[in-house]
Design an enzyme around this catalytic site. Structure first.
Site: not given
Length: 726
Positions: A25, A201, A204
């Protein structure tokens, strides 16, 4: 230095290209940041655990993201499929993964060992892909452990560092016989070390950090293709031209010749000392001879030797990839604090002037000096992005040209010297350094725009006064018809300026004629010259007009120029001072309220004279102000031209777009050291120019004509070599 790529530039670079991002991600975030450079309207599709394509048909480019969150057999098979593909392979591959492996295996030691095994299997395939693609392995960014949710708490920075070490160790060892071609992309990791606390978070990166990383990637791939001036990273050293190679040979021979001459002279000195006997021997000792005066060939050899070493420094600073460069980032403190420093220093060095005339030599040197220092601070701080500062600096440039008009008109009017020696001396002193830099640094003459501007206006002043009828003070003394004739010349000059202003087509046709086009073209056209000429088109005219008015008033004894005396009567002086202060402040208020650079530039040529005349009157009307000057500023004023030109390559960098970094990691020490070297070099070049001017431009007209013909032949040879090079 990184170039900020616009969408059009990025598409031009990546036309017909295929780029692949492979990973988890965080790689997907980098993919989106990269794609947004190509199309700012692209929106992220959340936590999409799938492949994501992007295509721009107008540029025929493809960028895709492949979802492989772990380094395993699936990732290896994907890379093998790329290697074995019969269709076109990606031009750039960016891969990286680790956090999923840490999370899925709860950060166990076995997981790290398995990661090493998997990397060892993937690495050879990646190495094979480097034959046809640029392959980057993206090192894992750190996390903000306090912000991580419970299911991610095992992803610690200690474990991320361990996985990065494994990846670096394995990938660097893939090529046994030579250095691995796989590039480690650690930029994102370094950026996130400073910005991860802004993460939402903890895992990221914030958007600003991703954008910087994507822009660095774009620079890494595109700088060698686009070659932007303000993007020094990832660019190969430009190949030497024929002219540069010849210049290098010439300076090398000068240095070798000077070293040989010095060695020969030392040997002669030792032999002479041996011939001299002591007084105790009974023989009379010969008296010591005075130091012999250096001959012209010796001065030439020494000057070219010094110049060769200096030019080597110029080249290594701004053409070779020996020193880093950094981008400018403007802040008010970076401009105004140094400004206060130099103002205080200037005040500390105030002394009495030798003469108290209006705009005397010491005062004009002081004026040039503080203006040049302000311009240097303006350039290194990147203050051009702040419009009020930009408008005031434009006035300083106009003031230089104003002084050009004032000084040269005064000389021609008083001396009446229109001989070839005078014009040759001025042109040589103005242009010598720039010509050498054009050769050594492979830059067009117009690149150093201020010198062509000053040289052009000097020729305009010379032409205006030298053409028939030559009107000088001796002829015009007491004859008002001669004064009227001079005013007609002024009117004709103003008419020519207005004609060129309102007929851009005619202007471009005139200055595009060969061979003078070589002096005025930049990037293949004369638009830059038109812009620079237009900005300060009236400044020289205003300087000439003020010089004429002042000399006329002085001739009729209407001025009081004694030490401590006001220039005019008290009443007139007070009125002029009041209007000067009001005008000075009014202009500053207007310039500070400017909102549009184009509109302000259009107004500048007509209104800048208000600020300049106001300053001149404030500085000269009070007798006490005219009787003192700052030796600190005057010292810099004597080398102001050299300072302005040298800053391009050995103080600033990347052709003034960035800042030279001699000492990385310590900006303050770097500025101190680079500034010291820069000022010393400018001072030395000023001496070299003066020495060479005395030799190259002799007073004997017949000898001077021969040398000018040789110089013309030299430049014709340069034109031929340049044509052959292209």
């Amino acid at each position: 230095m990184t170039h900020k790529y616009k969408t059009s530039e990025a598409k031009t670079c990546l036309a017909d290209q295929h780029i692949t991002f492979v990973g988890d991600s965080r790689i997907r975030q980098l993919f989106y940041a990269f794609v947004k450079i190509l199309n700012p309207l692209v929106k992220e599709e959340g936590n999409k655990h799938a492949n994501i394509p992007f295509e721009d048909k107008t540029a025929a480019l493809k960028v895709d993201f492949q979802w492989y969150p772990e380094v395993n057999s699936s990732m290896k098979q994907y890379f093998q499929s790329l290697r074995e593909s019969l269709t076109s392979k990606p031009h750039m591959i960016l891969a990286g993964a680790a956090t999923w492996s840490i999370k899925m295996n709860n950060g166990s030691a076995e997981s790290l060992a398995q990661y090493k095994v998997n990397m060892t299997q993937v690495a050879p395939v990646l190495e094979q892909l480097t034959d046809v693609s640029d392959v980057y392995w993206i090192l894992q960014d750190p996390v903000h452990e306090q912000l991580l949710r419970e299911s991610r708490k095992m992803i610690t920075n200690e474990r991320i560092d361990a996985y990065n070490q494994v990846a670096v160790g394995v990938l660097n060892g893939t090529s046994r016989n030579s250095k691995s071609k796989i590039k480690m992309f650690s930029v994102s990791k370094l950026i996130s070390e400073e910005t991860i606390m802004e993460s939402l978070d903890g895992l990221h990166l914030p958007e600003s950090s991703r954008d910087i990383s994507a822009m660095v990637l774009m620079n890494a791939y595109c700088n060698k293709i686009i070659r932007p001036i303000d993007g020094s990273c990832c660019q190969p050293i430009p190949p030497l031209t024929i002219i540069q190679k010849l210049a290098a040979c010439f300076f090398t021979l000068s240095i070798v010749g000077y070293a040989s001459l010095t060695l020969i002279q030392r040997n002669k000195h030792r032999k002479n000392n041996k011939l001299c006997t002591d007084l105790e021997s009974g023989e009379e000792k010969k008296p010591a001879t005075a130091t012999p005066v250096a001959s012209c060939p010796e001065i030439l050899l020494v000057s070219f030797c010094k110049l060769g070493l200096i030019m080597a420094y110029f080249y290594f600073c701004d053409r070779a990839n020996l020193f880093m460069k950094e981008n400018k980032f403007y802040t008010h403190s970076s401009f105004f604090i140094p400004l206060i420093y130099i103002l205080v220093l200037g005040v500390f060095y105030i002394e009495n002037t030798r003469e108290t005339k209006f705009l005397n030599r010491e005062q004009t040197d002081e004026w040039k000096g503080w203006m040049q220092l302000v311009i240097l601070i303006y350039h290194i701080s990147g203050a051009s992005s702040f419009l009020p500062v930009y408008m005031h600096i434009r006035v300083l440039v106009a003031a230089y040209l104003f002084q050009t008009g004032y000084g040269h008109f005064s000389y021609f009017w008083l001396k009446g010297d229109f001989g070839i020696y005078r014009i040759s001396q001025v042109i040589f002193r103005l242009n010598f350094l720039v010509i050498v830099l054009c050769i050594v640094m492979d830059r067009p003459y117009q690149f150093y725009y201020f010198v062509p501007l000053v040289t052009f206006w000097f020729m305009v002043i010379y032409g205006s006064l030298a053409i028939w009828p030559q009107i000088i003070q001796k002829k015009a003394n007491g004859n008002y018809l001669w004064h009227c004739g001079l005013l007609l010349k002024f009117a004709f000059l103003l008419l020519c300026i207005c004609f060129l202003l309102y007929s851009q087509g005619s202007f471009e046709k005139i200055f595009s004629l060969w061979p003078i086009s070589k002096l005025f073209e930049l990037h293949g056209n004369v638009y830059e010259w038109w812009f620079r000429w237009k900005l300060d088109r009236y400044a020289v005219f205003h300087g000439m007009l003020l010089a004429f008015i002042y000399l006329a008033l002085q001739k009729h004894q209407l001025l009081s120029e004694g030490r401590g005396e006001a220039l005019f009567s008290n009443k007139v002086s007070n009125v002029l001072l009041f209007f000067s202060v009001v005008s000075f402040l009014t202009y500053s208020i207007w310039a500070s309220s400017c909102k549009n650079k184009t509109e302000c530039n259009d107004m500048h040529p007509s209104v800048s004279v208000v600020q300049i005349l106001a300053f001149v009157l404030i500085r000269n009307i009070p007798g006490y102000a005219r009787s003192v000057y700052s030796t600190f500023f005057a010292w810099f004023g004597k080398i102001s031209l050299e300072l302005f030109i040298c800053q391009y390559h050995i103080w600033l960098a990347a052709d003034t777009k960035g800042i030279l970094v001699l000492i990385p990691g310590n900006p303050m020490l770097n500025i101190i050291i680079s500034t010291f070297i820069f000022v010393c070099v400018a001072h030395e070049i000023s001496h070299i120019t003066n020495d060479l001017a005395q030799i190259v431009i002799p007073k004997d007209n017949s000898a001077l004509v021969k040398r000018l013909l040789c110089i013309a032949g030299f430049f014709f040879g340069l034109l031929l070599l340049s044509a052959l090079q292209h």
